[in-house]
Enzyme design. Structure first.
Site, PDB file in Angstrom:
ATOM      1  N   ALA A 262       0.307   1.441  -0.005  1.00  0.00           N
ATOM      2  CA  ALA A 262       0.796   0.349  -0.845  1.00  0.00           C
ATOM      3  C   ALA A 262       2.281   0.576  -1.067  1.00  0.00           C
ATOM      4  O   ALA A 262       2.828   1.626  -0.731  1.00  0.00           O
ATOM      5  CB  ALA A 262       0.047   0.303  -2.181  1.00  0.00           C
ATOM      6  N   MET A 263       2.938  -0.445  -1.651  1.00  0.00           N
ATOM      7  CA  MET A 263       4.363  -0.352  -1.951  1.00  0.00           C
ATOM      8  C   MET A 263       4.620  -0.963  -3.314  1.00  0.00           C
ATOM      9  O   MET A 263       4.157  -2.066  -3.614  1.00  0.00           O
ATOM     10  CB  MET A 263       5.198  -1.079  -0.881  1.00  0.00           C
ATOM     11  CG  MET A 263       6.688  -1.097  -1.146  1.00  0.00           C
ATOM     12  SD  MET A 263       7.412   0.559  -1.106  1.00  0.00           S
ATOM     13  CE  MET A 263       8.979   0.235  -1.907  1.00  0.00           C
ATOM     14  N   HIS A 295      -1.615   4.145  -9.312  1.00  0.00           N
ATOM     15  CA  HIS A 295      -0.406   4.802  -8.792  1.00  0.00           C
ATOM     16  C   HIS A 295       0.753   3.809  -8.718  1.00  0.00           C
ATOM     17  O   HIS A 295       1.855   4.073  -9.214  1.00  0.00           O
ATOM     18  CB  HIS A 295      -0.733   5.377  -7.405  1.00  0.00           C
ATOM     19  CG  HIS A 295       0.422   5.941  -6.646  1.00  0.00           C
ATOM     20  ND1 HIS A 295       0.491   7.261  -6.279  1.00  0.00           N
ATOM     21  CD2 HIS A 295       1.539   5.370  -6.132  1.00  0.00           C
ATOM     22  CE1 HIS A 295       1.599   7.480  -5.608  1.00  0.00           C
ATOM     23  NE2 HIS A 295       2.257   6.345  -5.496  1.00  0.00           N
ATOM     24  N   GLU A 296       0.503   2.663  -8.094  1.00  0.00           N
ATOM     25  CA  GLU A 296       1.597   1.692  -7.914  1.00  0.00           C
ATOM     26  C   GLU A 296       2.053   1.121  -9.255  1.00  0.00           C
ATOM     27  O   GLU A 296       3.240   0.849  -9.443  1.00  0.00           O
ATOM     28  CB  GLU A 296       1.149   0.572  -6.975  1.00  0.00           C
ATOM     29  CG  GLU A 296       0.734   1.035  -5.587  1.00  0.00           C
ATOM     30  CD  GLU A 296       1.771   1.895  -4.886  1.00  0.00           C
ATOM     31  OE1 GLU A 296       2.977   1.638  -5.069  1.00  0.00           O
ATOM     32  OE2 GLU A 296       1.376   2.834  -4.172  1.00  0.00           O
TER      33      GLU A 296
END
Length: 832
Positions: A262-263, A295-296
């Site tokens: 992911a980003m 997390h993101e």
């Protein structure tokens, strides 16, 4: 054939000079996505101030540069040198306008373009990390030149446009994105296409989930779960952080052919769309998806609101988000055992990376340019860094840790910060000597090893811990007794390593049956078991009451195998003995993965591979039978997958594929059908026509990847040749199709068939990587490397390639890592 021209990497010195000279105020970016399949229009207006008269440059990588206008004066487009357009500036304010055509990518870099084979719909999304913004628009591309961004987009009328801010359709096909707060260039994000969207409000903000239309039913099925995790984490972060969420919306887009997990684009997080499950998955896999969501979201504060000044501090982004993701998920969702999954499934990534020649400190002091920085996105920046932070929390206490975090955010919000800033905030909040801790933990490389040495006395026993390494550790130690009901904790105590001189730790009673260092997994170190403790573990590992403790013991066994201190067969025997009664699915999956991928395929000699596969096959059958009486869908799915992957006889996979189900379930969904067909292909029991027929029945993107994987796995010379040519002699394969083809190509047991491709790999991978760039170089090094050739000759060929000067950095780094792993496998086999 289009050539990839390497872009000069921005150096740290250049970035520091430019940051001193420029104050970048704003960007207006206008994108035209209606110009065809190859290129799109990009017009950028940058407003900035030069603090003194100077010569500098702006970065862009266009298909065509049409105009560049600085303060009303036309610049010569021919002045563009590689990716740099020189600028001569007077002191004061300036406006630069740049009009270009930019090229779509199929490698997951810049503006990625994907046409869904399921329905012919096209989707675009950006991935601009680390220095790929210049593939989208002209920019002063470094993290500490933050600015506000206004983005407008022209797209086909039936498309939806997403971005960092709320998107508004102002006319058919015309979209305006809300002005962002100040953010770094690499965090700008745009996604466009006929998205399927689910939108809800929470805390006064719009929250959205988006995916391809062909995945709509699968996203809808999981929407409640995804929104529940998202909003629970959002609320929990607001309890932890004093600074509120700094953006105007929170969209999560699941995008195709995404290179990372992911980003963290602010307001528009992009995820690989394998997280939209179209087939059955285990609860551990759902937990992994939830952790990535957490997390993101942590990045919104740590990375987006407060951003690193230069790429040497990338750990400040990733280690923090990794730690917070696991910890926050444990606190506010049903996934309360996330640290067990981290221990058994994630931490080894850090241990492995930290023992290779390419290791680096968590916070390296010398990252000279962007190309060097890109190589450090590995298990050290993520798993080791998160482990270091977990150890910091164990040492400081969570209250002081969070106080330090909030001090750091308050002092540097909407700006940039360094390791020194972070350490200063931690020291201010705790009053502890955090700089010394940081020097020991963040500026050094390698893994410490902790070994218990027990001396029995007439009055009890004394523990000495041998410490091979330099870092201080604050750990929990547990002494276990063996009882008819299992292993019972007799005594738990903390140890600080190194212990102050003259303070031996003497305990009463007989020596414990099992003495375990780092129980609870609070530090980052390899743990050894003394001989009596390992004998106890062999008998009773599965009877240890806590799953995280069992994970620590399994990791000790894993490390002992890798270091040549435990025969690989002994690990396999332990797996066969204890997994049948293991209650934690993350432990089952982690142990099976190591046994299948490393023990069976790499660490055992070829003559022992068939018996090892048979052992795993029998183990999987036992797990499947266990679920007949005690229903456990996740364990049953894991057993079925392992039965397919270890099948030596095609009869059972063929029967399941023909009937479409495993007896008593589960039915073979698309993932299991492709898995079964891949095993049949490897065993020589599938035909190209059968693979094509399966693809016709499942004409999806994952179906296309499954077919590529199966075709490449066929044990036929023509199949191998076709796969090789597709990977290395053309540019038609996207990043995902390349990876699938590479995964199918190298199969244990096909050594004679692919022998001639081993030396070819080193020349062909180098040529392709130079032509197609770092993302494909990463794929070539990770997935196309001849993993099955565990031979001294392959090692020699690899080192000869490394000695040359024709490898781009991304491939060089991956080859160095692969060759070190290969040398380790040969040592474990006793062949080096």
């Amino acid at each position: 054939m289009r050539q990839h021209v390497p872009m000069p990497a921005l150096t740290r010195d250049e970035a520091q000079t430019r940051a001193r000279l420029l104050d970048v105020r704003s960007y207006h970016v206008d994108l035209d996505l209606t110009r065809g399949e190859d290129t799109f229009g990009s017009t950028t207006v940058i407003r900035f101030t030069a603090r003194e008269a100077t010569d500098t440059f702006v970065e862009l990588k266009p298909a065509a540069l049409h105009r560049a206008v600085l303060d009303g004066t036309e610049l010569d487009p021919a002045a563009l040198d590689d990716n740099r357009l020189p600028l001569t500036l007077t002191q004061g304010p300036h406006e630069l306008r740049v009009e270009t055509d930019m090229r779509y990518s199929h490698t997951g870099e810049g503006m990625h373009r994907f046409t869904d084979p399921a329905d012919g719909e096209t989707y675009l999304y950006t991935q601009l990390f680390l220095d790929d913004v210049q593939r989208l628009f002209a920019a002063f591309d470094q993290p500490d030149l933050k600015a506000v961004f206004d983005v407008t987009v022209t797209a086909p009328d039936d498309w939806t446009v997403l971005g960092n801010g709320i998107a508004t359709s102002t006319a058919p096909g015309r979209w305006t994105l809300a002005t962002t707060p100040v953010i770094s260039t690499y965090l700008v994000a745009v996604a466009a296409g006929p998205w399927h969207s689910v939108v809800r409000d929470h805390a006064g903000l719009p929250f959205g989930l988006h995916c391809r239309r062909s995945l709509a039913e699968h996203l809808d099925r999981d929407a409640d779960e995804l929104f529940g995790i998202t909003t629970a984490c959002f609320d929990r972060y607001h309890e932890k952080f004093t600074e509120p969420y700094p953006f105007d919306s929170y969209d999560q887009a699941f995008v195709p052919e995404f290179n990372a997990g992911a980003m963290e684009n602010p307001g528009l997080v992009t995820f690989r769309d394998e997280f939209v499950y179209r087939s059955a998955v285990t609860d551990t896999e759902r937990q992994t998806r939830a952790m990535v969501v957490a997390h993101e979201m942590a990045h919104m504060w740590f990375g987006d609101l407060v951003t690193l000044t230069w790429w040497d501090d990338i750990w400040l982004n990733e280690s923090f988000a990794e730690y917070m993701g696991y910890q926050t998920l444990t606190e506010c969702t049903r996934f309360t055992e996330t640290w067990t999954d981290f221990a058994i499934g994630r931490k080894g990534w850090g241990y492995d990376a930290d023992q290779r020649p390419s290791t680096h400190p968590v916070a390296p002091s010398d990252v000279p340019d962007g190309a060097a920085a890109l190589l450090n996105f590995d298990g050290i920046s993520y798993a080791k860094g998160a482990s270091a932070l977990r150890q910091l929390v164990a040492w400081l206490g969570e209250k002081d840790f969070l106080a330090g975090i909030n001090d750091h955010i308050a002092r540097h919000k909407f700006a940039n910060a360094t390791l020194a800033d972070f350490i200063d905030s931690m020291a201010r909040a705790s009053g502890r000597d955090v700089p010394d801790w940081a020097q020991a933990w963040l500026r050094t490389t390698g893994v410490d090893t902790l070994t218990p040495e027990i001396t029995e006395t007439p009055d009890g026993w004394t523990l000495h811990i041998r410490h091979d390494g330099t870092r201080p550790h604050h750990i929990q130690v547990t002494a276990y007794d063996e009882t008819p009901d299992g292993l019972t904790a007799r005594e738990r105590f903390t140890e600080d390593i190194p212990r102050p001189a003259g303070t031996p730790h003497t305990h009463s009673g007989p020596r414990p049956a099992l003495l375990l260092l780092n129980d609870g997994d609070l530090t980052y170190a390899k743990i050894r078991l003394d001989a009596p403790s390992w004998d106890t573990a062999r008998r009773s590992l599965s009877r240890i009451p806590d799953a995280l403790t069992r994970a620590v013991v399994w990791n000790a066994a894993r490390d002992m195998v890798r270091d040549g201190e435990l025969p690989p067969g002994d690990y396999l025997e332990a797996a066969a003995a204890h997994l049948p009664t293991e209650s934690d699915l993350a432990v089952v999956q982690g142990v099976l993965a190591f046994a299948r991928q490393q023990i069976t395929d790499r660490y055992l000699p070829p003559t022992d591979r068939a018996p090892a596969l048979a052992t795993l096959h029998t183990l999987a059958r036992t797990l499947l039978t266990r679920t007949d009486t005690t229903p456990d869908p996740g364990l049953r799915l894991t057993a079925v997958r392992t039965l397919l992957d270890t099948a030596a006889d095609p009869a059972e996979p063929r029967a399941w594929l023909t009937t479409g189900t495993v007896p008593d379930g589960p039915a073979l969904d698309p993932e299991l059908r492709w898995r079964a067909l891949l095993r049949l292909a490897v065993l020589g029991d599938a035909t190209p026509a059968e693979i094509d027929a399966e693809l016709a029945a499942d004409p999806s993107a994952t179906g296309r990847e499954g077919a590529a994987r199966c075709h490449a796995a066929l044990p036929a010379a023509e199949a191998k040749q076709a796969a090789w040519e597709a990977m290395f002699e053309g540019d038609d394969l996207s990043n995902y199709l390349f990876t699938a083809t590479a995964q199918g190509f190298w199969q244990p047991g096909q050594d004679e068939l692919v022998r001639d491709y081993v030396p070819r790999y080193y020349t062909d991978a180098a040529t392709m990587s130079t032509r197609r760039g770092p993302a494909m170089a990463e794929a070539a090094g990770r997935h196309a490397f001849p993993l099955t050739a565990v031979t001294p000759d392959n090692l020699r060929l690899g080192h000869e390639a490394l000695a040359g000067d024709d490898l781009i950095p991304a491939l060089r780094r991956k080859l160095a890592d692969q060759l070190d792993d290969l040398a380790r496998a040969l040592r474990v086999r006793g062949e080096s």
